[in-house]
Design a protein around this motif. Sequence first.
Motif, PDB file in Angstrom:
ATOM      1  N   ASP A  69       7.094  46.910   7.041  1.00 24.99           N
ATOM      2  CA  ASP A  69       5.778  46.781   7.682  1.00 24.99           C
ATOM      3  C   ASP A  69       4.925  48.021   7.429  1.00 24.99           C
ATOM      4  OD1 ASP A  69       6.524  44.328   8.680  1.00 24.99           O
ATOM      5  OD2 ASP A  69       7.159  45.127  10.626  1.00 24.99           O
ATOM      6  N   TYR A  70       5.559  49.195   7.481  1.00 25.23           N
ATOM      7  CA  TYR A  70       4.827  50.447   7.264  1.00 25.23           C
ATOM      8  C   TYR A  70       4.207  50.480   5.871  1.00 25.23           C
ATOM      9  CZ  TYR A  70       4.284  55.433   6.161  1.00 25.23           C
ATOM     10  OH  TYR A  70       3.803  56.649   5.745  1.00 25.23           O
ATOM     11  N   LEU A  71       4.985  50.133   4.854  1.00 23.40           N
ATOM     12  CA  LEU A  71       4.458  50.170   3.494  1.00 23.40           C
ATOM     13  C   LEU A  71       3.423  49.069   3.261  1.00 23.40           C
ATOM     14  CD1 LEU A  71       7.666  51.055   1.473  1.00 23.40           C
ATOM     15  CD2 LEU A  71       5.699  52.509   1.935  1.00 23.40           C
ATOM     16  N   ARG A  72       3.613  47.921   3.881  1.00 24.45           N
ATOM     17  CA  ARG A  72       2.596  46.872   3.760  1.00 24.45           C
ATOM     18  C   ARG A  72       1.278  47.314   4.388  1.00 24.45           C
ATOM     19  NH1 ARG A  72       7.124  43.432   4.124  1.00 24.45           N
ATOM     20  NH2 ARG A  72       7.160  43.555   6.403  1.00 24.45           N
ATOM     21  N   ASP A  73       1.365  48.011   5.520  1.00 22.35           N
ATOM     22  CA  ASP A  73       0.143  48.517   6.150  1.00 22.35           C
ATOM     23  C   ASP A  73      -0.557  49.553   5.274  1.00 22.35           C
ATOM     24  OD1 ASP A  73       0.582  46.914   8.333  1.00 22.35           O
ATOM     25  OD2 ASP A  73       1.447  48.486   9.588  1.00 22.35           O
ATOM     26  N   GLN A  74       0.216  50.244   4.429  1.00 27.67           N
ATOM     27  CA  GLN A  74      -0.356  51.216   3.508  1.00 27.67           C
ATOM     28  C   GLN A  74      -0.917  50.543   2.249  1.00 27.67           C
ATOM     29  OE1 GLN A  74      -0.679  54.470   4.052  1.00 27.67           O
ATOM     30  NE2 GLN A  74       0.418  54.505   5.996  1.00 27.67           N
ATOM     31  N   ARG A  75      -0.777  49.229   2.152  1.00 24.26           N
ATOM     32  CA  ARG A  75      -1.207  48.445   0.980  1.00 24.26           C
ATOM     33  C   ARG A  75      -0.496  48.912  -0.293  1.00 24.26           C
ATOM     34  NH1 ARG A  75      -2.855  46.546   5.111  1.00 24.26           N
ATOM     35  NH2 ARG A  75      -4.905  45.626   5.490  1.00 24.26           N
ATOM     36  N   ALA A  76       0.742  49.338  -0.145  1.00 24.32           N
ATOM     37  CA  ALA A  76       1.503  49.843  -1.289  1.00 24.32           C
ATOM     38  C   ALA A  76       2.112  48.685  -2.074  1.00 24.32           C
ATOM     39  CB  ALA A  76       2.612  50.776  -0.807  1.00 24.32           C
ATOM     40  N   PHE A  77       2.301  48.898  -3.378  1.00 25.31           N
ATOM     41  CA  PHE A  77       3.007  47.930  -4.217  1.00 25.31           C
ATOM     42  C   PHE A  77       4.503  48.242  -4.087  1.00 25.31           C
ATOM     43  CE2 PHE A  77       4.872  45.972  -7.862  1.00 25.31           C
ATOM     44  CZ  PHE A  77       4.100  44.845  -8.113  1.00 25.31           C
ATOM     45  N   VAL A  78       5.230  47.386  -3.390  1.00 22.16           N
ATOM     46  CA  VAL A  78       6.625  47.644  -3.048  1.00 22.16           C
ATOM     47  C   VAL A  78       7.537  46.770  -3.896  1.00 22.16           C
ATOM     48  CG1 VAL A  78       8.325  47.744  -1.185  1.00 22.16           C
ATOM     49  CG2 VAL A  78       5.897  48.146  -0.687  1.00 22.16           C
ATOM     50  N   GLU A 277       0.942  57.797  12.044  1.00 21.39           N
ATOM     51  CA  GLU A 277      -0.078  58.836  11.927  1.00 21.39           C
ATOM     52  C   GLU A 277      -0.719  59.031  13.283  1.00 21.39           C
ATOM     53  OE1 GLU A 277      -1.220  61.688  10.905  1.00 21.39           O
ATOM     54  OE2 GLU A 277      -1.264  60.988   8.837  1.00 21.39           O
ATOM     55  N   GLY A 278      -1.383  60.152  13.443  1.00 16.22           N
ATOM     56  CA  GLY A 278      -2.045  60.457  14.708  1.00 16.22           C
ATOM     57  C   GLY A 278      -1.442  61.647  15.416  1.00 16.22           C
ATOM     58  N   TRP A 279      -0.158  61.944  15.115  1.00 16.72           N
ATOM     59  CA  TRP A 279       0.474  63.069  15.811  1.00 16.72           C
ATOM     60  C   TRP A 279      -0.133  64.402  15.404  1.00 16.72           C
ATOM     61  CZ3 TRP A 279       3.047  67.091  13.429  1.00 16.72           C
ATOM     62  CH2 TRP A 279       3.453  66.900  12.102  1.00 16.72           C
ATOM     63  N   ARG A 280      -0.511  64.521  14.134  1.00 18.74           N
ATOM     64  CA  ARG A 280      -1.049  65.806  13.681  1.00 18.74           C
ATOM     65  C   ARG A 280      -2.439  66.065  14.264  1.00 18.74           C
ATOM     66  NH1 ARG A 280       0.823  65.442   7.366  1.00 18.74           N
ATOM     67  NH2 ARG A 280      -0.201  63.414   7.513  1.00 18.74           N
ATOM     68  N   ALA A 281      -3.275  65.031  14.274  1.00 15.77           N
ATOM     69  CA  ALA A 281      -4.594  65.184  14.889  1.00 15.77           C
ATOM     70  C   ALA A 281      -4.461  65.495  16.377  1.00 15.77           C
ATOM     71  CB  ALA A 281      -5.402  63.905  14.687  1.00 15.77           C
ATOM     72  N   THR A 282      -3.462  64.909  17.025  1.00 19.33           N
ATOM     73  CA  THR A 282      -3.255  65.150  18.457  1.00 19.33           C
ATOM     74  C   THR A 282      -2.774  66.567  18.717  1.00 19.33           C
ATOM     75  OG1 THR A 282      -2.763  62.803  18.790  1.00 19.33           O
ATOM     76  CG2 THR A 282      -2.028  64.333  20.508  1.00 19.33           C
TER      77      THR A 282
END
Length: 402
Positions: A69-78, A277-282
């Motif tokens: 799911d993570y890679l699909r959300d990144q639109r990566a070619f898996v 993602e989001g932890w670094r901005a936080t």
Amino acid sequence: MGIWLNGPIGLGAQTRITRSGCRTVLVMVPTLAAGTRLFDLVPLIEADHRIQLVFTVPHGTSGWHGLGDYLRDQRAFVVPWRQAVEHRFDLVLAASHRHLAEVRGPILLVPHGAGAMKSREYSRKAGGATVPSTGLERDLLTYRGRVLPSVLALTHDRELDELRNRCEEAVPAAIVAGDICWDRLVAGLPLRNAYRHALGVGDEELLVTISSTWSPDSVFGRLPGLYRKILDKAPESGARVAAVLHPQIWAAHGRRQVVGWLSDCIRRGLLLLPPEEGWRATVVASDWVVGDHGSTTTYAAGIGRPVSIAACPGDNIREGSLAALVRSFAPPFRPRRSLRRQFSDASLYRERLQMEVSAAISSRPGQAAGILRAAMYRLLALTVPTGEGPSAPFPLPEPIGG
């Protein structure tokens, strides 16, 4: 047998593609933690028309929840793992020692956390281990007498000294590149107000972020009630509370269960950041971080956030590690004391902690992207494009809603 994916690699690829003659790069994502680090590297090369990236989830007889799911959300070619191991690539990007001996092509190996050496004295996977492990051991970096990475990226000069002691034959492959995650955190500091606004934190509010690595001796493992206790004290201190959990917590327990465990806190205003993602901005947005021996707590200390330690695995912290350095300066968190008073106490140690930790995180501050980009192009046998590599700020944080 499984389906082989029609794409830019393998037999017959020339009949399918539109861009021909590209160098192929495999990005290995065995864990979410590794994936989030590799996506710091991917933008350094993916805009080059001479390069084609494909991704894969390595596995043996077991795997981790949510990676697909993570890679699909990144639109990566898996591509399926079985297909990936049958192809030779011009470059393999890795942020984990897992399955390196099974892929074909020059490997660039980077750490997936703060530093290339572990914070623990003994590996979690070794049971009753009696020999310390740093992450730079011969059995991790070699296979049947062959050094696995063509380039081993280290963050600090002291790691090169450690490598000489533990796996001397890997020294020619090593480069001290610094820490690309650290560099991006520092670059994100001017966006602090934007990140606070995205989290809904007011100018006068105190943002307390609870940081937890994984394992039973982490904050989340040892003190699951801490989130509720800090939320109880938040109104009297004018505070908001955020939670950052290591990706492995989500992978081992499942997203629904993790959110379920914290659902009452989320309803009371806890800002739970997703693992992708989001932890670094936080962390940049935070005023104070209450954490443990994980990398997030270390990074927070390094950028000048006051830190208090709520949990630590006792005598299993490796002497000289980043976690040991943070623990030696940061005060312990006391659940019964007021938040404002403990924030003030932690602030007394902030400058010294930042100075010590920032010097220990990276020997090449601000240079990691350039050094790693040059190493990738060297392995690809391509000229480095003119100009600096692309650099994007962290996206605005989006907490999981109640």
